[in-house]
Motif scaffolding. Structure first.
Motif, PDB file in Angstrom:
ATOM      1  N   GLY A  28       0.784  -1.230   0.000  1.00 13.66           N
ATOM      2  CA  GLY A  28       0.000   0.000   0.000  1.00 13.66           C
ATOM      3  C   GLY A  28       0.812   1.273   0.000  1.00 13.66           C
ATOM      4  O   GLY A  28       0.251   2.367   0.052  1.00 13.66           O
ATOM      5  N   GLU A  29       2.136   1.173  -0.084  1.00 15.51           N
ATOM      6  CA  GLU A  29       2.978   2.362  -0.164  1.00 15.51           C
ATOM      7  C   GLU A  29       3.229   2.700  -1.625  1.00 15.51           C
ATOM      8  O   GLU A  29       2.977   1.900  -2.530  1.00 15.51           O
ATOM      9  N   GLU A  62      -1.195  -4.502 -11.405  1.00 18.59           N
ATOM     10  CA  GLU A  62      -1.522  -4.152 -12.781  1.00 18.59           C
ATOM     11  C   GLU A  62      -0.364  -3.342 -13.345  1.00 18.59           C
ATOM     12  O   GLU A  62       0.124  -2.409 -12.698  1.00 18.59           O
ATOM     13  N   VAL A  63       0.098  -3.700 -14.528  1.00 23.19           N
ATOM     14  CA  VAL A  63       1.236  -3.021 -15.141  1.00 23.19           C
ATOM     15  C   VAL A  63       0.741  -2.098 -16.240  1.00 23.19           C
ATOM     16  O   VAL A  63       0.069  -2.534 -17.184  1.00 23.19           O
ATOM     17  N   LEU A  64       1.060  -0.812 -16.109  1.00 20.13           N
ATOM     18  CA  LEU A  64       0.764   0.183 -17.139  1.00 20.13           C
ATOM     19  C   LEU A  64       2.085   0.596 -17.779  1.00 20.13           C
ATOM     20  O   LEU A  64       3.066   0.828 -17.081  1.00 20.13           O
ATOM     21  N   ARG A  65       2.090   0.691 -19.101  1.00 20.30           N
ATOM     22  CA  ARG A  65       3.339   0.930 -19.813  1.00 20.30           C
ATOM     23  C   ARG A  65       3.241   2.137 -20.746  1.00 20.30           C
ATOM     24  O   ARG A  65       2.193   2.407 -21.331  1.00 20.30           O
ATOM     25  N   ALA A 131      -5.309   2.336  -8.517  1.00 17.79           N
ATOM     26  CA  ALA A 131      -4.624   1.643  -7.423  1.00 17.79           C
ATOM     27  C   ALA A 131      -5.566   1.287  -6.285  1.00 17.79           C
ATOM     28  O   ALA A 131      -5.272   0.368  -5.517  1.00 17.79           O
ATOM     29  N   SER A 132      -6.680   1.991  -6.185  1.00 14.00           N
ATOM     30  CA  SER A 132      -7.655   1.635  -5.146  1.00 14.00           C
ATOM     31  C   SER A 132      -8.325   0.301  -5.460  1.00 14.00           C
ATOM     32  O   SER A 132      -8.896  -0.341  -4.570  1.00 14.00           O
ATOM     33  N   GLY A 165      -0.390   2.683  -3.208  1.00 14.34           N
ATOM     34  CA  GLY A 165      -0.033   1.378  -3.739  1.00 14.34           C
ATOM     35  C   GLY A 165       0.414   1.457  -5.191  1.00 14.34           C
ATOM     36  O   GLY A 165       0.066   0.622  -6.009  1.00 14.34           O
ATOM     37  N   ILE A 166       1.224   2.488  -5.496  1.00 10.06           N
ATOM     38  CA  ILE A 166       1.698   2.721  -6.860  1.00 10.06           C
ATOM     39  C   ILE A 166       3.221   2.683  -6.874  1.00 10.06           C
ATOM     40  O   ILE A 166       3.880   3.388  -6.102  1.00 10.06           O
TER      41      ILE A 166
END
Length: 220
Positions: A28-29, A62-65, A131-132, A165-166
């Protein structure tokens, strides 16, 4: 035979930093890290390994690119669109001015005058909303070629992370116009492999084709 990504040679420090970044996001950090090094030093391989670890662990991130493309460096918000496209569904939950700013920047609706601050704030908002639902790993390769409005929005968000959480992982060549924008973001230099690791890589990759003398020549 190409060595597996699990055994990236000579990258223990970088992999420890990446593991910590992902572990913090799972708890969550939020943190951001920029990998800085010349072309060919393995930054992209490290980003791919980070994505693999993020998707393989529990909870899954989840991976964002997004990736900077030299030919699109003058196309405003091209990089940000690539990054945020999977999250467009969340815009209805954002403050209306921020949603309008992103929709205008991405040409989803008739463009209004683009306010870069609002776009930057909207970038942080949409990442936080995502992220939530599930922790995120944001991967941006070749930051030095990202269009400036996209880079500004992503770095704005990276400097203002809290407990969403990012994890944000960036890579760039050590170019002044980029490093000058990284105040407040942790950086890690990615240097060349040492002679021993380079020789091991050559042996593993081409053991049947190269003699010992040829491997030494390749390393030199």
């Amino acid at each position: 035979m190409t060595p597996p990504r699990e055994s990236l040679l000579g990258r223990d420090n970088e992999l420890r930093a990446i593991t910590e970044l992902i572990t913090r996001a799972r708890s969550g950090e939020s943190r951001a890290l920029a990998l800085i090094g010349p072309a060919g030093n393995g930054k992209t391989a490290l980003l791919e390994e980070a994505a693999r670890r993020a998707e393989a662990g529990s909870p899954r991130l989840e991976v964002l690119r997004s990736r900077g493309v030299e030919s699109e460096a003058e196309v405003a918000f091209a990089g940000l669109l690539e990054l945020v496209r999977p999250l467009v569904r969340l815009m209805t939950a954002m403050p209306e001015p921020q949603a309008r700013a992103l929709e205008g920047a991405f040409a989803l609706k008739p463009a209004e005058e683009t306010d870069r601050f609002t776009v930057s704030a909207a970038t942080l908002s949409v990442l936080s909303l995502a992220a939530s639902e599930q922790p995120l790993l944001v991967v941006v390769d070749d930051l030095h070629w990202l269009d400036p409005p996209s880079a500004q929005a992503i770095l704005f968000a990276a400097r203002r992370l809290s407990r969403e959480g990012i994890a944000i992982l960036l890579s760039s060549r050590p170019e002044q116009h980029v490093t000058a924008q990284l105040d407040g973001i942790s950086t890690l230099e990615v240097g060349a492999l040492g002679p021993e690791e380079a020789a091991t890589l050559a042996r593993t990759s081409a053991a049947d084709q190269l003699t010992t003398d040829q491997i030494e020549a390749v390393v030199r």
